[in-house]
Scaffold this motif. Structure first.
Motif, PDB file in Angstrom:
ATOM      1  N   ARG A  62     -35.420   4.339 -36.844  1.00 52.48           N
ATOM      2  CA  ARG A  62     -34.316   4.761 -37.690  1.00 52.48           C
ATOM      3  C   ARG A  62     -33.162   3.767 -37.603  1.00 52.48           C
ATOM      4  O   ARG A  62     -32.873   3.261 -36.529  1.00 52.48           O
ATOM      5  CB  ARG A  62     -33.790   6.133 -37.258  1.00 52.48           C
ATOM      6  CG  ARG A  62     -34.704   7.293 -37.595  1.00 52.48           C
ATOM      7  CD  ARG A  62     -34.207   8.554 -36.947  1.00 52.48           C
ATOM      8  NE  ARG A  62     -35.011   9.704 -37.317  1.00 52.48           N
ATOM      9  CZ  ARG A  62     -34.665  10.582 -38.248  1.00 52.48           C
ATOM     10  NH1 ARG A  62     -33.512  10.433 -38.886  1.00 52.48           N
ATOM     11  NH2 ARG A  62     -35.434  11.609 -38.546  1.00 52.48           N
ATOM     12  N   PHE A 186     -40.242  16.871 -32.418  1.00 54.11           N
ATOM     13  CA  PHE A 186     -38.787  16.904 -32.406  1.00 54.11           C
ATOM     14  C   PHE A 186     -38.270  16.618 -30.993  1.00 54.11           C
ATOM     15  O   PHE A 186     -38.876  17.031 -30.002  1.00 54.11           O
ATOM     16  CB  PHE A 186     -38.272  18.282 -32.843  1.00 54.11           C
ATOM     17  CG  PHE A 186     -38.346  18.520 -34.320  1.00 54.11           C
ATOM     18  CD1 PHE A 186     -37.292  18.161 -35.153  1.00 54.11           C
ATOM     19  CD2 PHE A 186     -39.478  19.096 -34.884  1.00 54.11           C
ATOM     20  CE1 PHE A 186     -37.363  18.382 -36.522  1.00 54.11           C
ATOM     21  CE2 PHE A 186     -39.553  19.319 -36.253  1.00 54.11           C
ATOM     22  CZ  PHE A 186     -38.492  18.959 -37.074  1.00 54.11           C
ATOM     23  N   LYS A 188     -34.242  15.221 -28.846  1.00 55.13           N
ATOM     24  CA  LYS A 188     -32.862  14.757 -28.947  1.00 55.13           C
ATOM     25  C   LYS A 188     -32.784  13.283 -28.549  1.00 55.13           C
ATOM     26  O   LYS A 188     -33.262  12.916 -27.471  1.00 55.13           O
ATOM     27  CB  LYS A 188     -31.957  15.568 -28.029  1.00 55.13           C
ATOM     28  CG  LYS A 188     -31.777  17.020 -28.431  1.00 55.13           C
ATOM     29  CD  LYS A 188     -30.806  17.715 -27.488  1.00 55.13           C
ATOM     30  CE  LYS A 188     -30.564  19.149 -27.911  1.00 55.13           C
ATOM     31  NZ  LYS A 188     -29.583  19.825 -27.013  1.00 55.13           N
ATOM     32  N   ILE A 196     -33.967  15.593 -33.749  1.00 61.02           N
ATOM     33  CA  ILE A 196     -34.518  14.949 -34.936  1.00 61.02           C
ATOM     34  C   ILE A 196     -36.027  14.890 -34.783  1.00 61.02           C
ATOM     35  O   ILE A 196     -36.561  15.016 -33.672  1.00 61.02           O
ATOM     36  CB  ILE A 196     -33.969  13.518 -35.126  1.00 61.02           C
ATOM     37  CG1 ILE A 196     -34.379  12.626 -33.946  1.00 61.02           C
ATOM     38  CG2 ILE A 196     -32.470  13.521 -35.324  1.00 61.02           C
ATOM     39  CD1 ILE A 196     -34.080  11.158 -34.164  1.00 61.02           C
ATOM     40  N   ARG A 197     -36.703  14.731 -35.880  1.00 65.06           N
ATOM     41  CA  ARG A 197     -38.162  14.592 -35.830  1.00 65.06           C
ATOM     42  C   ARG A 197     -38.515  13.112 -35.819  1.00 65.06           C
ATOM     43  O   ARG A 197     -38.113  12.356 -36.718  1.00 65.06           O
ATOM     44  CB  ARG A 197     -38.823  15.275 -37.020  1.00 65.06           C
ATOM     45  CG  ARG A 197     -40.348  15.181 -36.955  1.00 65.06           C
ATOM     46  CD  ARG A 197     -41.026  16.232 -37.777  1.00 65.06           C
ATOM     47  NE  ARG A 197     -42.414  16.402 -37.389  1.00 65.06           N
ATOM     48  CZ  ARG A 197     -43.125  17.482 -37.661  1.00 65.06           C
ATOM     49  NH1 ARG A 197     -42.571  18.481 -38.316  1.00 65.06           N
ATOM     50  NH2 ARG A 197     -44.372  17.568 -37.275  1.00 65.06           N
TER      51      ARG A 197
END
Length: 229
Positions: A62, A186, A188, A196-197
């Protein structure tokens, strides 16, 4: 965990199953140790290539949110890292990125990062300590490094065997982290962050290349034993 059992060998069983069954347990254990190391090498190389077992690329990590620039100088006390007194930090230009405060540390003479939660005390900034260019720091260029550089090390990725199976896997906290990526679960990113996944990235898996490497290692072991007989 990637598991190759003596009763579930696929192609390996068709070529060498009969010979494996006739081996003494100690000899079979020795072979499976070689198989485990061979399999671990294949997993490490594939992860280094950022690939899943089917040859597809890992989902990219991400992209973090753009940092929020600070339009003023900040001054605070921060733990020195030892048992001594906190050190004084004065930063003219800075950005906040998640839990970090990053900017030019005047006293250190370079770019530094600090955790917000570890700041001992915020201090007032004198008029002469302000700067005209506060908040204009450029975002540092961070080289995108391959994911899982540490997790693929031999001391972290374990390989072992018995006289019935060879295996490659992880243990403890590393196993929990690997499972999240392996299954796309999932979690943290940090203690105070929302869950989040994570994208599914198959760290462990049996590819066609792995199968060929294992088969070759097994045949080499059998042929070496035949030469010694």
């Amino acid at each position: 965990m990637v598991d190759i059992g003596a009763d579930d060998l696929g192609e390996l069983e068709r070529f060498a199953g009969g010979i494996l069954a006739s081996m003494q347990p100690a000899e079979r254990r020795s072979l499976f140790r070689k198989v485990a190391r061979t399999l671990r090498t294949g997993q490490q190389k594939r992860i280094a290539r950022q690939e899943n077992p089917d040859g597809s690329r890992f989902a990219p990590r991400r992209r973090g949110k753009d940092p929020v620039p600070g339009g003023y100088a900040v001054k605070f006390l921060y733990p020195s890292g030892g048992s001594g007194e906190p050190r004084l930090v004065l930063m003219h230009s800075w950005v906040r990125q998640g839990a970090l405060l990053t900017g030019y540390d005047v006293r250190a003479g370079g770019l530094r990062s600090f955790e917000w939660r570890k700041v001992v005390r915020w201090l007032p900034v004198g008029e002469g300590e302000q700067n005209k260019g506060a908040g204009r720091i450029r975002r540092p260029t961070i080289r995108q490094r391959a994911m899982f550089r540490r997790i693929r090390r031999s001391g972290v990725m374990l390989a072992n065997a018995s006289d019935q199976e060879a295996w490659v896997g992880f243990a403890g906290r590393v196993a929990a982290v690997a499972r999240i990526h392996q299954l796309g679960l999932f979690d943290k990113p940090s203690a105070n962050a929302a869950e989040i996944r994570y994208a599914m990235r198959e760290l462990l898996g049996f590819s066609a290349q792995d199968r060929a490497m294992v088969l070759e290692a097994t045949i080499d072991h059998i042929l070496a034993g035949a030469d010694d007989a």
